[in-house]
Design a protein around this motif. Structure first.
Motif, PDB file in Angstrom:
ATOM      1  N   VAL A  14       0.841  -1.195   0.000  1.00  0.00           N
ATOM      2  CA  VAL A  14       0.000   0.000   0.000  1.00  0.00           C
ATOM      3  C   VAL A  14       0.878   1.247   0.000  1.00  0.00           C
ATOM      4  N   LEU A  15       0.596   2.158  -0.918  1.00  0.00           N
ATOM      5  CA  LEU A  15       1.339   3.414  -1.020  1.00  0.00           C
ATOM      6  C   LEU A  15       0.970   4.341   0.134  1.00  0.00           C
ATOM      7  N   PRO A  16       1.861   5.252   0.490  1.00  0.00           N
ATOM      8  CA  PRO A  16       1.538   6.239   1.524  1.00  0.00           C
ATOM      9  C   PRO A  16       0.268   7.009   1.166  1.00  0.00           C
ATOM     10  N   GLY A  17      -0.514   7.329   2.185  1.00  0.00           N
ATOM     11  CA  GLY A  17      -1.740   8.092   1.991  1.00  0.00           C
ATOM     12  C   GLY A  17      -2.694   7.854   3.133  1.00  0.00           C
ATOM     13  N   THR A  18      -3.803   8.591   3.097  1.00  0.00           N
ATOM     14  CA  THR A  18      -4.874   8.416   4.069  1.00  0.00           C
ATOM     15  C   THR A  18      -6.036   7.773   3.354  1.00  0.00           C
ATOM     16  N   THR A  46       2.770   6.859   7.560  1.00  0.00           N
ATOM     17  CA  THR A  46       2.436   7.369   6.224  1.00  0.00           C
ATOM     18  C   THR A  46       1.312   6.591   5.548  1.00  0.00           C
ATOM     19  N   THR A  47       0.803   5.538   6.186  1.00  0.00           N
ATOM     20  CA  THR A  47      -0.319   4.771   5.630  1.00  0.00           C
ATOM     21  C   THR A  47      -1.417   4.703   6.689  1.00  0.00           C
ATOM     22  N   VAL A  48      -2.356   5.630   6.581  1.00  0.00           N
ATOM     23  CA  VAL A  48      -3.391   5.828   7.597  1.00  0.00           C
ATOM     24  C   VAL A  48      -4.727   5.297   7.093  1.00  0.00           C
ATOM     25  N   ILE A  49      -5.378   4.490   7.923  1.00  0.00           N
ATOM     26  CA  ILE A  49      -6.742   4.043   7.652  1.00  0.00           C
ATOM     27  C   ILE A  49      -7.628   4.741   8.668  1.00  0.00           C
ATOM     28  N   ARG A  50      -8.533   5.596   8.166  1.00  0.00           N
ATOM     29  CA  ARG A  50      -9.445   6.339   9.030  1.00  0.00           C
ATOM     30  C   ARG A  50     -10.860   5.843   8.759  1.00  0.00           C
ATOM     31  N   ALA A  51     -11.332   4.951   9.627  1.00  0.00           N
ATOM     32  CA  ALA A  51     -12.672   4.368   9.485  1.00  0.00           C
ATOM     33  C   ALA A  51     -13.627   5.094  10.420  1.00  0.00           C
ATOM     34  N   THR A  52     -14.892   5.138  10.056  1.00  0.00           N
ATOM     35  CA  THR A  52     -15.896   5.760  10.904  1.00  0.00           C
ATOM     36  C   THR A  52     -17.114   4.849  10.971  1.00  0.00           C
ATOM     37  N   PHE A  68       0.325   0.020   9.434  1.00  0.00           N
ATOM     38  CA  PHE A  68      -0.804   0.945   9.288  1.00  0.00           C
ATOM     39  C   PHE A  68      -1.080   1.685  10.588  1.00  0.00           C
ATOM     40  N   TRP A  69      -1.551   2.904  10.448  1.00  0.00           N
ATOM     41  CA  TRP A  69      -2.086   3.689  11.554  1.00  0.00           C
ATOM     42  C   TRP A  69      -3.589   3.618  11.356  1.00  0.00           C
ATOM     43  N   ILE A  70      -4.297   2.936  12.248  1.00  0.00           N
ATOM     44  CA  ILE A  70      -5.740   2.756  12.105  1.00  0.00           C
ATOM     45  C   ILE A  70      -6.426   3.518  13.219  1.00  0.00           C
ATOM     46  N   THR A  71      -7.371   4.381  12.834  1.00  0.00           N
ATOM     47  CA  THR A  71      -8.020   5.261  13.794  1.00  0.00           C
ATOM     48  C   THR A  71      -9.495   5.449  13.440  1.00  0.00           C
TER      49      THR A  71
END
Length: 171
Positions: A14-18, A46-52, A68-71
């Motif tokens: 996975v490429l860097p991004g949100t 640099t690879t953020v997963i922002r779920a809601t 991953f940074w998962i928030t």
């Protein structure tokens, strides 16, 4: 799109991004036999997963999720699929209701993650009777750091031969 094209056993880099609903991502991200690899060196900086209002990532089959940074999720990572064999490494699970939740059996490895500032659990290991080897994780400032009702959680010195390195703190 890559999840749909990948075959079992194939890692997706996975490429860097949100990755969030605003940029077209749908949740939960379901992994069944396909691994997801992001920024392992930076634990997802640099690879953020922002779920809601959903789980961030749901795992079934033999899967690795790393980097991953998962928030913002109900559970940052939910291991729930039959025959799951998850490797969860080098992630930051921060700002979820639960960082990591196991609701299935199987044998899993959780190593070198930071599970911090989740509003309920850092780790919930309370259903499905999984066997999980935990190594070098930092579990910080969660309402409940770890909850388990299974004797399959090995945080060091147990039957799985785990080394040391766990940091568990309320502050």
């Amino acid at each position: 799109r890559a999840r749909g094209a990948a075959t079992a056993g194939q890692p997706i880099r996975v490429l860097p991004g949100t990755y969030e609903a605003a940029t077209g991502e749908s949740f939960p991200i379901s992994l069944d036999g396909v691994s997801l690899i992001g920024d392992e060196a930076g634990r997802g900086a640099t690879t953020v997963i922002r779920a809601t209002d959903s789980n961030g990532v749901e795992i079934a089959g033999t899967v690795t999720i790393a980097g991953f940074w998962i928030t913002g999720a109900n559970s940052g990572i939910m291991v729930s699929g039959t025959n799951a064999a998850a490797t969860v490494r080098n992630n930051t699970l921060n700002g979820n209701s639960a960082g990591l939740w196991f609701s299935v059996g199987g044998t899993h490895l959780v190593t070198d993650n930071e599970l911090a500032d989740n509003s309920f659990h850092g780790i919930a290991h309370i259903s499905g009777a999984p066997t999980v080897r935990y190594e070098r994780n930092q579990i910080l400032r969660n309402v409940i750091g770890v909850e388990t009702n299974s004797n399959g959680a090995d945080f060091g010195g147990g039957a799985l031969g785990v080394g040391t390195g766990l940091v568990l703190s309320a502050q």
